[in-house]
Design a protein around this motif. Structure first.
Motif, PDB file in Angstrom:
ATOM      1  N   PHE A 174       0.773  -1.145   0.132  1.00 50.88           N
ATOM      2  CA  PHE A 174      -0.100  -0.016  -0.109  1.00 50.88           C
ATOM      3  C   PHE A 174       0.848   1.280  -0.147  1.00 50.88           C
ATOM      4  N   VAL A 175       1.692   1.523   0.778  1.00 52.78           N
ATOM      5  CA  VAL A 175       2.638   2.534   0.989  1.00 52.78           C
ATOM      6  C   VAL A 175       3.371   2.690  -0.547  1.00 52.78           C
ATOM      7  N   ARG A 176       4.056   1.417  -0.816  1.00 53.77           N
ATOM      8  CA  ARG A 176       4.836   1.478  -2.285  1.00 53.77           C
ATOM      9  C   ARG A 176       3.626   2.049  -3.253  1.00 53.77           C
ATOM     10  N   SER A 177       2.681   1.501  -3.452  1.00 53.98           N
ATOM     11  CA  SER A 177       1.559   2.109  -4.522  1.00 53.98           C
ATOM     12  C   SER A 177       1.577   3.502  -4.212  1.00 53.98           C
ATOM     13  N   SER A 178       1.056   4.005  -3.010  1.00 61.55           N
ATOM     14  CA  SER A 178       0.703   5.091  -2.749  1.00 61.55           C
ATOM     15  C   SER A 178       1.944   6.141  -3.093  1.00 61.55           C
ATOM     16  N   TRP A 179       3.241   5.758  -3.096  1.00 59.07           N
ATOM     17  CA  TRP A 179       4.231   6.529  -3.370  1.00 59.07           C
ATOM     18  C   TRP A 179       4.333   6.722  -4.985  1.00 59.07           C
ATOM     19  N   VAL A 180       4.451   5.692  -5.582  1.00 58.67           N
ATOM     20  CA  VAL A 180       4.426   5.280  -7.285  1.00 58.67           C
ATOM     21  C   VAL A 180       3.433   6.227  -7.782  1.00 58.67           C
ATOM     22  N   THR A 181       2.224   6.047  -7.127  1.00 57.06           N
ATOM     23  CA  THR A 181       1.196   6.867  -7.761  1.00 57.06           C
ATOM     24  C   THR A 181       0.756   8.243  -7.342  1.00 57.06           C
ATOM     25  N   SER A 182       1.637   8.747  -6.631  1.00 55.65           N
ATOM     26  CA  SER A 182       1.573  10.009  -6.055  1.00 55.65           C
ATOM     27  C   SER A 182       0.354  10.476  -5.338  1.00 55.65           C
ATOM     28  N   GLN A 183       0.077   9.478  -4.633  1.00 55.21           N
ATOM     29  CA  GLN A 183      -1.147   9.765  -3.742  1.00 55.21           C
ATOM     30  C   GLN A 183      -0.948  10.910  -2.658  1.00 55.21           C
ATOM     31  N   PRO A 184      -2.156  11.712  -2.236  1.00 53.38           N
ATOM     32  CA  PRO A 184      -1.996  12.547  -1.451  1.00 53.38           C
ATOM     33  C   PRO A 184      -1.014  12.273  -0.028  1.00 53.38           C
ATOM     34  N   SER A 185      -0.167  13.186   0.461  1.00 53.15           N
ATOM     35  CA  SER A 185       0.786  13.035   1.583  1.00 53.15           C
ATOM     36  C   SER A 185       0.129  13.211   2.829  1.00 53.15           C
ATOM     37  N   LEU A 186       0.845  12.594   3.828  1.00 47.41           N
ATOM     38  CA  LEU A 186       0.438  12.882   5.344  1.00 47.41           C
ATOM     39  C   LEU A 186       0.918  14.343   5.435  1.00 47.41           C
ATOM     40  N   TYR A 187       0.411  14.839   6.722  1.00 47.97           N
ATOM     41  CA  TYR A 187       0.882  16.112   7.056  1.00 47.97           C
ATOM     42  C   TYR A 187       1.644  16.194   8.122  1.00 47.97           C
ATOM     43  N   SER A 188       2.693  17.363   8.148  1.00 44.75           N
ATOM     44  CA  SER A 188       3.217  17.279   9.460  1.00 44.75           C
ATOM     45  C   SER A 188       3.710  18.954   9.703  1.00 44.75           C
ATOM     46  N   ARG A 189       4.332  19.031  10.852  1.00 38.10           N
ATOM     47  CA  ARG A 189       4.565  20.387  11.136  1.00 38.10           C
ATOM     48  C   ARG A 189       6.217  20.307  11.207  1.00 38.10           C
ATOM     49  N   LEU A 190       6.839  21.326  10.335  1.00 40.58           N
ATOM     50  CA  LEU A 190       8.242  21.296  10.461  1.00 40.58           C
ATOM     51  C   LEU A 190       8.466  22.650  11.445  1.00 40.58           C
ATOM     52  N   ASP A 191       8.999  22.289  12.435  1.00 39.96           N
ATOM     53  CA  ASP A 191       9.455  23.228  13.587  1.00 39.96           C
ATOM     54  C   ASP A 191      10.929  23.763  13.337  1.00 39.96           C
ATOM     55  N   LEU A 192      10.892  25.235  13.186  1.00 45.03           N
ATOM     56  CA  LEU A 192      12.419  25.560  12.830  1.00 45.03           C
ATOM     57  C   LEU A 192      12.673  26.556  14.116  1.00 45.03           C
ATOM     58  N   ALA A 193      14.122  26.945  14.257  1.00 45.92           N
ATOM     59  CA  ALA A 193      14.572  27.762  15.212  1.00 45.92           C
ATOM     60  C   ALA A 193      14.938  28.885  14.465  1.00 45.92           C
ATOM     61  N   TYR A 194      14.360  30.086  14.691  1.00 43.81           N
ATOM     62  CA  TYR A 194      14.847  31.380  13.908  1.00 43.81           C
ATOM     63  C   TYR A 194      14.946  32.648  14.577  1.00 43.81           C
ATOM     64  N   ASP A 195      16.045  33.178  14.549  1.00 45.03           N
ATOM     65  CA  ASP A 195      16.133  34.499  15.247  1.00 45.03           C
ATOM     66  C   ASP A 195      15.722  35.936  14.371  1.00 45.03           C
ATOM     67  N   GLY A 196      15.752  35.642  13.158  1.00 45.28           N
ATOM     68  CA  GLY A 196      15.788  36.711  12.206  1.00 45.28           C
ATOM     69  C   GLY A 196      16.894  37.433  11.821  1.00 45.28           C
ATOM     70  N   LYS A 197      17.979  36.738  12.257  1.00 41.92           N
ATOM     71  CA  LYS A 197      19.471  37.210  11.862  1.00 41.92           C
ATOM     72  C   LYS A 197      20.037  35.890  11.087  1.00 41.92           C
ATOM     73  N   ASN A 198      20.131  34.954  11.956  1.00 44.62           N
ATOM     74  CA  ASN A 198      20.662  33.598  11.491  1.00 44.62           C
ATOM     75  C   ASN A 198      19.747  33.003  10.623  1.00 44.62           C
ATOM     76  N   PRO A 199      20.414  31.928   9.573  1.00 39.95           N
ATOM     77  CA  PRO A 199      19.645  31.098   8.934  1.00 39.95           C
ATOM     78  C   PRO A 199      18.679  30.299   9.873  1.00 39.95           C
ATOM     79  N   PRO A 200      17.364  30.137   9.259  1.00 41.65           N
ATOM     80  CA  PRO A 200      16.568  29.074  10.220  1.00 41.65           C
ATOM     81  C   PRO A 200      17.237  27.727  10.213  1.00 41.65           C
ATOM     82  N   SER A 201      16.969  26.924  11.425  1.00 39.52           N
ATOM     83  CA  SER A 201      17.736  25.841  11.433  1.00 39.52           C
ATOM     84  C   SER A 201      16.478  24.953  11.991  1.00 39.52           C
TER      85      SER A 201
END
Length: 157
Positions: free
Chosen positions: A85-112
């Motif tokens: 199921f996972v392989r088929s989902s990947w090969v057929t470009s099925q909708p993905s799951l969602y996630s929150r990407l948390d970044l540290a950012y101070d506005g001066k240095n690049p986000p990490s």
């Protein structure tokens, strides 16, 4: 980037719960705080977007390797009965799951990169519904971004 102090709206918890955002307070502490918001320049927003896009592409590269490897599918704790199921989902470009990407950012240095938090799709939809109410800019703690499959629940045949 500027941190701008504001006065908390008296009814934000009730309004959040009304839209299904029921984890606004956890362990007696607010999960969301309305004491301030942040103002970014266009360049800062673009910098954050670039880093986020790069992280997403890195995740997609990992998924591509994982779906082709029984060893990695096992390491990622994908149940064996879901592999096709996972392989088929990947090969057929099925909708993905969602996630929150948390970044540290101070506005001066690049986000990490700090961490990734998977978000079940139904919770993301609640957040999107809630954000459509006009409260998103100061109440939502996260945005929903597409994320490749890292774990999955599927019915055993």
């Amino acid at each position: 980037m500027k941190r701008i102090g504001i006065t908390e709206r008296p009814d934000w918890r009730e309004k959040a719960a009304e839209f299904g955002f029921n984890f606004h307070t956890m362990y007696g502490q607010p999960y969301w705080s309305e004491e301030a918001y942040y103002q970014f320049t266009l360049n800062q927003i673009e910098e954050i977007e670039d880093v986020t896009a790069e992280l997403h592409q890195m995740c997609l590269q990992v998924v591509e390797k994982v779906v082709d490897s029984e060893e990695l599918l096992t390491k990622f704790q994908i149940p064996k009965h879901c592999w096709e199921f996972v392989r088929s989902s990947w090969v057929t470009s099925q909708p993905s799951l969602y996630s929150r990407l948390d970044l540290a950012y101070d506005g001066k240095n690049p986000p990490s990169y700090w961490k990734t938090t998977p978000i079940p799709q139904h919770l993301c939809m609640n957040r999107l519904s809630f954000s459509g109410s006009g409260w998103k800019t100061r109440l939502m703690p996260a945005t929903c971004r597409p994320m490749p499959i890292s774990s999955i629940a599927c019915k055993k045949s």
